[in-house]
Design a protein around this motif. Structure first.
Motif, PDB file in Angstrom:
ATOM      1  N   PHE A 218       0.821  -1.202   0.000  1.00 44.92           N
ATOM      2  CA  PHE A 218       0.000   0.000   0.000  1.00 44.92           C
ATOM      3  C   PHE A 218       0.861   1.260   0.000  1.00 44.92           C
ATOM      4  O   PHE A 218       0.656   2.168  -0.827  1.00 44.92           O
ATOM      5  CB  PHE A 218      -0.933   0.025   1.208  1.00 44.92           C
ATOM      6  CG  PHE A 218      -1.556   1.367   1.469  1.00 44.92           C
ATOM      7  CD1 PHE A 218      -2.500   1.891   0.584  1.00 44.92           C
ATOM      8  CD2 PHE A 218      -1.185   2.120   2.578  1.00 44.92           C
ATOM      9  CE1 PHE A 218      -3.064   3.142   0.810  1.00 44.92           C
ATOM     10  CE2 PHE A 218      -1.741   3.371   2.803  1.00 44.92           C
ATOM     11  CZ  PHE A 218      -2.681   3.884   1.913  1.00 44.92           C
ATOM     12  N   MET A 219       1.831   1.327   0.887  1.00 42.86           N
ATOM     13  CA  MET A 219       2.654   2.535   0.987  1.00 42.86           C
ATOM     14  C   MET A 219       3.453   2.764  -0.285  1.00 42.86           C
ATOM     15  O   MET A 219       3.578   3.900  -0.766  1.00 42.86           O
ATOM     16  CB  MET A 219       3.571   2.443   2.202  1.00 42.86           C
ATOM     17  CG  MET A 219       2.822   2.484   3.529  1.00 42.86           C
ATOM     18  SD  MET A 219       3.902   2.495   4.985  1.00 42.86           S
ATOM     19  CE  MET A 219       4.639   4.123   4.837  1.00 42.86           C
ATOM     20  N   ALA A 220       3.977   1.687  -0.861  1.00 34.27           N
ATOM     21  CA  ALA A 220       4.741   1.818  -2.098  1.00 34.27           C
ATOM     22  C   ALA A 220       3.841   2.239  -3.252  1.00 34.27           C
ATOM     23  O   ALA A 220       4.208   3.102  -4.066  1.00 34.27           O
ATOM     24  CB  ALA A 220       5.444   0.502  -2.422  1.00 34.27           C
ATOM     25  N   SER A 221       2.654   1.660  -3.332  1.00 34.19           N
ATOM     26  CA  SER A 221       1.718   1.994  -4.415  1.00 34.19           C
ATOM     27  C   SER A 221       1.235   3.432  -4.300  1.00 34.19           C
ATOM     28  O   SER A 221       1.143   4.164  -5.299  1.00 34.19           O
ATOM     29  CB  SER A 221       0.518   1.043  -4.384  1.00 34.19           C
ATOM     30  OG  SER A 221       0.910  -0.291  -4.595  1.00 34.19           O
ATOM     31  N   PHE A 222       0.926   3.846  -3.085  1.00 35.88           N
ATOM     32  CA  PHE A 222       0.433   5.209  -2.862  1.00 35.88           C
ATOM     33  C   PHE A 222       1.493   6.222  -3.280  1.00 35.88           C
ATOM     34  O   PHE A 222       1.204   7.179  -4.011  1.00 35.88           O
ATOM     35  CB  PHE A 222       0.071   5.393  -1.390  1.00 35.88           C
ATOM     36  CG  PHE A 222      -0.781   6.599  -1.108  1.00 35.88           C
ATOM     37  CD1 PHE A 222      -2.152   6.480  -0.956  1.00 35.88           C
ATOM     38  CD2 PHE A 222      -0.215   7.865  -1.007  1.00 35.88           C
ATOM     39  CE1 PHE A 222      -2.945   7.590  -0.707  1.00 35.88           C
ATOM     40  CE2 PHE A 222      -0.991   8.986  -0.753  1.00 35.88           C
ATOM     41  CZ  PHE A 222      -2.369   8.849  -0.601  1.00 35.88           C
ATOM     42  N   LYS A 223       2.720   6.001  -2.837  1.00 38.15           N
ATOM     43  CA  LYS A 223       3.808   6.941  -3.170  1.00 38.15           C
ATOM     44  C   LYS A 223       4.061   6.969  -4.670  1.00 38.15           C
ATOM     45  O   LYS A 223       4.271   8.032  -5.270  1.00 38.15           O
ATOM     46  CB  LYS A 223       5.082   6.526  -2.434  1.00 38.15           C
ATOM     47  CG  LYS A 223       6.293   7.444  -2.689  1.00 38.15           C
ATOM     48  CD  LYS A 223       6.064   8.814  -2.098  1.00 38.15           C
ATOM     49  CE  LYS A 223       7.237   9.754  -2.383  1.00 38.15           C
ATOM     50  NZ  LYS A 223       8.478   9.322  -1.725  1.00 38.15           N
TER      51      LYS A 223
END
Length: 286
Positions: A218-223
């Protein structure tokens, strides 16, 4: 309320038509005091737009050009070659007719909405375009002498902008930013949660769960897609909402609580981190 309607209201997007007619010479938009975006609609004739990077954008068919942020550019009419002339006007020069409008945002042009858009968007206005019916009505009003036409063409320009953004989201033509996130089937749910409940603070685990992703993915995709971290995004969304509320005359204590801060000092720190100034200093400059 759907997310696009909410965004247009949140950022108080307003269009104001300032010119309708024939472009007879060069028109420049390079005043550093300009704090709006621009919308140019070519009805007929030829038009060259030279942007801030000296790139020449040449058009010879009806076109909508949206420059979402303040950016130096100039408009140049040019004659069409004989092969481009309508059959009804053999050998006759075609004048460049257009409608120009400013696009204003309630809390300023440096926001999550404008930074999610390219510096210049150009969309054909041929008969197959989903915008064609609105454009036809806009041109009809703009070049008439009917009562109330200014209000009507301003609102029609705003409708065109909404349709343009809707089309960009649905066709997934934006690579990064808030609007790219809203076109993502999983991240859109997270962004809508942040937008709808700015007063609530969500952990990364809660947001990842909403997106049906692992915390790491999630964090990687959001960024990657939105262009910033979830925490920084929520902070900026809150501050931009606060700016709108402050401009409406709401007091600091009310605004701080409305956007999720339990005290004014925490709100002021977040505001300064995003804008570089305190809430009171920012408001005094408006």
């Amino acid at each position: 309320m759907d997310h696009l309607s909410q965004l247009m209201q949140h950022f108080s997007v307003k269009a104001g038509v300032f010119y309708t007619g024939t472009l007879c010479g060069i028109s420049r938009f390079d005043d550093p005091a300009i704090s709006t975006g621009h919308l140019h609609l070519l009805k007929r004739g030829g038009l060259t737009i030279i942007d801030a990077h000296n790139t020449h954008h040449q058009f010879d068919k009806p076109i909508l050009v949206f420059i979402p942020r303040p950016s130096a550019h100039s408009l140049h009419p040019y004659g069409l070659p004989a092969s481009k002339l309508p059959a009804t006007l053999p050998g006759e020069a075609i004048s460049t007719e257009l409608v120009c409008a400013t696009v204003d945002y309630g809390a300023g042009t440096d926001n999550l909405f404008t930074t999610a858009l390219p510096s210049l968007m150009a969309v054909s206005l041929d008969q197959a375009s989903p915008l064609s019916a609105i454009v036809e009505q806009l041109f009809s009003e703009a070049f008439s002498q009917s009562a109330g036409k200014k209000l009507i063409i301003d609102r029609l320009c705003e409708i065109l902008l909404i349709l343009l953004i809707r089309q960009s989201i649905e066709q997934k033509t934006l690579d990064e930013g808030m609007l790219a996130g809203l076109s993502h089937p999983k991240l859109a749910k997270v962004l809508e949660l942040i937008h709808n409940e700015p007063e609530k603070t969500y952990s990364m685990t809660q947001l990842a769960s909403e997106a049906a992703m692992s915390r790491t993915v999630f964090m990687a995709s959001f960024k990657s897609i939105v262009g910033t971290t979830p925490g920084d995004y929520q902070m900026r969304w809150r501050v931009e909402l606060a700016q709108s509320l402050l401009k409406k005359g709401k007091n600091l204590a009310y605004v701080a609580e409305a956007v999720g801060y339990s005290n004014r000092s925490g709100f002021a720190r977040a505001f300064r981190k995003v804008t570089g100034v305190s809430p009171t200093s920012w408001l005094a400059e408006q």
